[in-house]
Design a protein around this motif. Structure first.
Motif, PDB file in Angstrom:
ATOM      1  N   SER A   1      32.809  27.154  29.298  1.00 52.09           N
ATOM      2  CA  SER A   1      33.699  27.652  28.255  1.00 52.09           C
ATOM      3  C   SER A   1      34.243  26.545  27.361  1.00 52.09           C
ATOM      4  CB  SER A   1      34.874  28.417  28.882  1.00 52.09           C
ATOM      5  OG  SER A   1      35.603  27.565  29.749  1.00 52.09           O
ATOM      6  N   SER A   2      34.266  25.303  27.857  1.00 52.49           N
ATOM      7  CA  SER A   2      34.859  24.227  27.072  1.00 52.49           C
ATOM      8  C   SER A   2      33.839  23.400  26.318  1.00 52.49           C
ATOM      9  CB  SER A   2      35.672  23.306  27.992  1.00 52.49           C
ATOM     10  OG  SER A   2      34.822  22.688  28.946  1.00 52.49           O
ATOM     11  N   ASN A   3      32.542  23.606  26.539  1.00 50.72           N
ATOM     12  CA  ASN A   3      31.587  22.744  25.849  1.00 50.72           C
ATOM     13  C   ASN A   3      31.320  23.231  24.435  1.00 50.72           C
ATOM     14  OD1 ASN A   3      29.007  24.300  25.610  1.00 50.72           O
ATOM     15  ND2 ASN A   3      29.187  24.399  27.846  1.00 50.72           N
ATOM     16  N   SER A   4      30.813  22.311  23.594  1.00 46.63           N
ATOM     17  CA  SER A   4      30.649  22.605  22.178  1.00 46.63           C
ATOM     18  C   SER A   4      29.551  23.626  21.917  1.00 46.63           C
ATOM     19  CB  SER A   4      30.360  21.311  21.410  1.00 46.63           C
ATOM     20  OG  SER A   4      29.172  20.684  21.893  1.00 46.63           O
ATOM     21  N   VAL A   5      28.574  23.741  22.827  1.00 46.81           N
ATOM     22  CA  VAL A   5      27.527  24.753  22.667  1.00 46.81           C
ATOM     23  C   VAL A   5      28.151  26.150  22.704  1.00 46.81           C
ATOM     24  CG1 VAL A   5      25.402  25.711  23.620  1.00 46.81           C
ATOM     25  CG2 VAL A   5      25.781  23.245  23.669  1.00 46.81           C
ATOM     26  N   THR A   6      29.005  26.369  23.688  1.00 51.02           N
ATOM     27  CA  THR A   6      29.676  27.661  23.803  1.00 51.02           C
ATOM     28  C   THR A   6      30.548  27.942  22.580  1.00 51.02           C
ATOM     29  OG1 THR A   6      29.703  27.556  26.208  1.00 51.02           O
ATOM     30  CG2 THR A   6      31.298  29.016  25.178  1.00 51.02           C
ATOM     31  N   SER A   7      31.295  26.939  22.139  1.00 44.80           N
ATOM     32  CA  SER A   7      32.173  27.119  20.983  1.00 44.80           C
ATOM     33  C   SER A   7      31.386  27.466  19.727  1.00 44.80           C
ATOM     34  CB  SER A   7      33.000  25.851  20.757  1.00 44.80           C
ATOM     35  OG  SER A   7      33.816  25.568  21.861  1.00 44.80           O
TER      36      SER A   7
END
Length: 302
Positions: free
Chosen positions: A235-241
Motif C-alpha cells: 500500500s505504501s509503494n509508488s507502484v500502488t500509488s
C-alpha cells in the motif's frame, strides 16, 4: 486580405473550434497589422488558439509578445499563466496569475486558477516534488466541444490533449511516456498519427525530477519497479500509488467526461508500458486494450 478581415476569419475559425485555421488567419493578420493595439490582440488571440491545441510553448511566446506591447493586458496575462502551468512552472504561473487578478479582481476563472496554483505550489514546498499529482479541477482549459461529436475534458497541469482530426471524438487513446521522459513527444506522435475518430491524451508521470534529466518524470520509483500494485503489503509503494491515481483518472474520464471504457485505449512505452499493462490486467472493464513497448512491442487485451 486586410488585417481586420483575417482577424475576423480567425475569430470565426476559433468559434467553430478550428484552431489550426484560426492560428493561420491570426498569423496573416499580424503580417498586415500596423497598429500596436491590433498586434497585441492578435498575439493574445493566437496564444488562446495554441492553448487549445496544447501547444503550450507557442502559447507562452505569443502571450509574452502581447505583453511586451501592453504589460497590463489581462487576457494575455491569463493565457501566459495557463501556458506556464501546463509546462509545470507553477510558481511563475502563480505570479503571473496574481498580476491578472490585479487587473480583474472579480474574475472567477482567475480566482479559481490562483487557488489551484497555490495548492500546487504548497505541495512542492512540502516536499511533494516526487509525489503523485492529485486530480484537481481545471475549469479554464478545456478541449473543444460541439453538440454532436466533441467530448469535453477538463485538463490538469501537464496533460496534453488533442481532439480527433475529423471532429468525431469516438475513441480516446491515452499515452504514457517512458522513464525519465515527458509527454510532449507522445503528444506529437499522436498528432502525426491523426487517427480517425480518436482523441489523444498524453499524461505526465506523477513522479518528477528524475535524476540526470532536465524535466524527466516517472510512473514509479526504481526501487519499487518489481513490486505488484495489488500485493497485500504494497500500500505504501509508488507502484500502488500510481495505479490508484491512474484508476481515478480513468474513472473521471468515464464519469462526467463521458468516455466509454470500451472506447478507451492505453499506449505505453518502457515504464509507461508497464503502468498501462497493470491497468489492462487489473482495472476490470470490458474490451480494455493496452499496447506495451518494452523492449519489443507486445499486445495485451482483456
Amino acid at each position: 486580405m486586410s488585417s481586420d478581415a483575417c482577424r475576423q476569419e480567425g475569430n470565426a475559425a476559433f468559434a467553430r473550434t478550428d484552431y489550426a485555421s484560426a492560428i493561420t488567419q491570426y498569423t496573416l493578420a499580424l503580417a498586415e497589422a500596423d497598429k500596436a493595439s491590433d498586434r497585441q490582440k492578435l498575439f493574445s488571440n493566437r496564444s488562446a488558439a495554441h492553448l487549445q491545441l496544447s501547444a503550450y510553448t507557442d502559447a507562452l511566446e505569443d502571450a509574452e509578445a502581447a505583453l511586451q506591447i501592453d504589460p497590463r493586458l489581462t487576457k494575455a496575462l491569463f493565457r501566459k499563466a495557463l501556458a506556464l502551468e501546463a509546462l509545470l512552472q507553477t510558481q511563475q504561473a502563480l505570479q503571473v496569475m496574481l498580476l491578472a487578478q490585479h487587473q480583474e479582481p472579480k474574475d472567477k476563472q482567475i480566482q479559481e486558477a490562483i487557488y489551484r496554483l497555490r495548492q500546487a505550489n504548497a505541495g512542492k514546498t512540502s516536499g511533494a516534488a516526487t509525489s503523485l499529482q492529485q486530480p484537481v479541477p481545471l475549469m479554464t482549459t478545456e478541449a473543444p466541444e460541439d453538440v454532436h461529436h466533441r467530448k469535453r475534458i477538463k485538463l490538469q497541469p501537464g496533460w496534453l490533449y488533442h481532439a480527433s482530426p475529423d471532429g468525431v471524438d469516438e475513441n480516446l487513446l491515452i499515452l504514457l511516456h517512458g522513464y525519465g521522459d515527458t509527454p510532449e513527444p507522445y503528444a506529437k506522435l499522436a498528432r502525426q498519427m491523426a487517427l480517425p475518430q480518436t482523441a489523444c491524451l498524453a499524461l505526465p508521470g506523477p513522479i518528477g525530477r528524475v535524476p540526470g534529466t532536465p524535466n524527466g518524470r516517472a510512473w514509479y520509483s526504481e526501487e519499487d519497479e518489481d513490486k505488484s500494485p495489488t500485493g497485500g503489503n504494497s500500500s505504501s509503494n509508488s507502484v500502488t500509488s500510481t495505479f490508484q491515481w491512474l484508476q481515478q483518472v480513468l474513472a473521471g474520464l468515464q464519469g462526467s467526461n463521458g468516455w466509454q471504457a470500451s472506447h478507451t485505449h492505453l499506449f505505453g512505452f518502457s515504464q509507461g508500458g508497464s503502468a498501462a499493462l497493470h491497468l489492462a490486467l487489473h482495472w476490470v472493464r470490458p474490451s480494455w486494450a493496452a499496447v506495451l513497448l518494452w523492449p519489443q512491442p507486445c499486445y495485451h487485451s482483456s
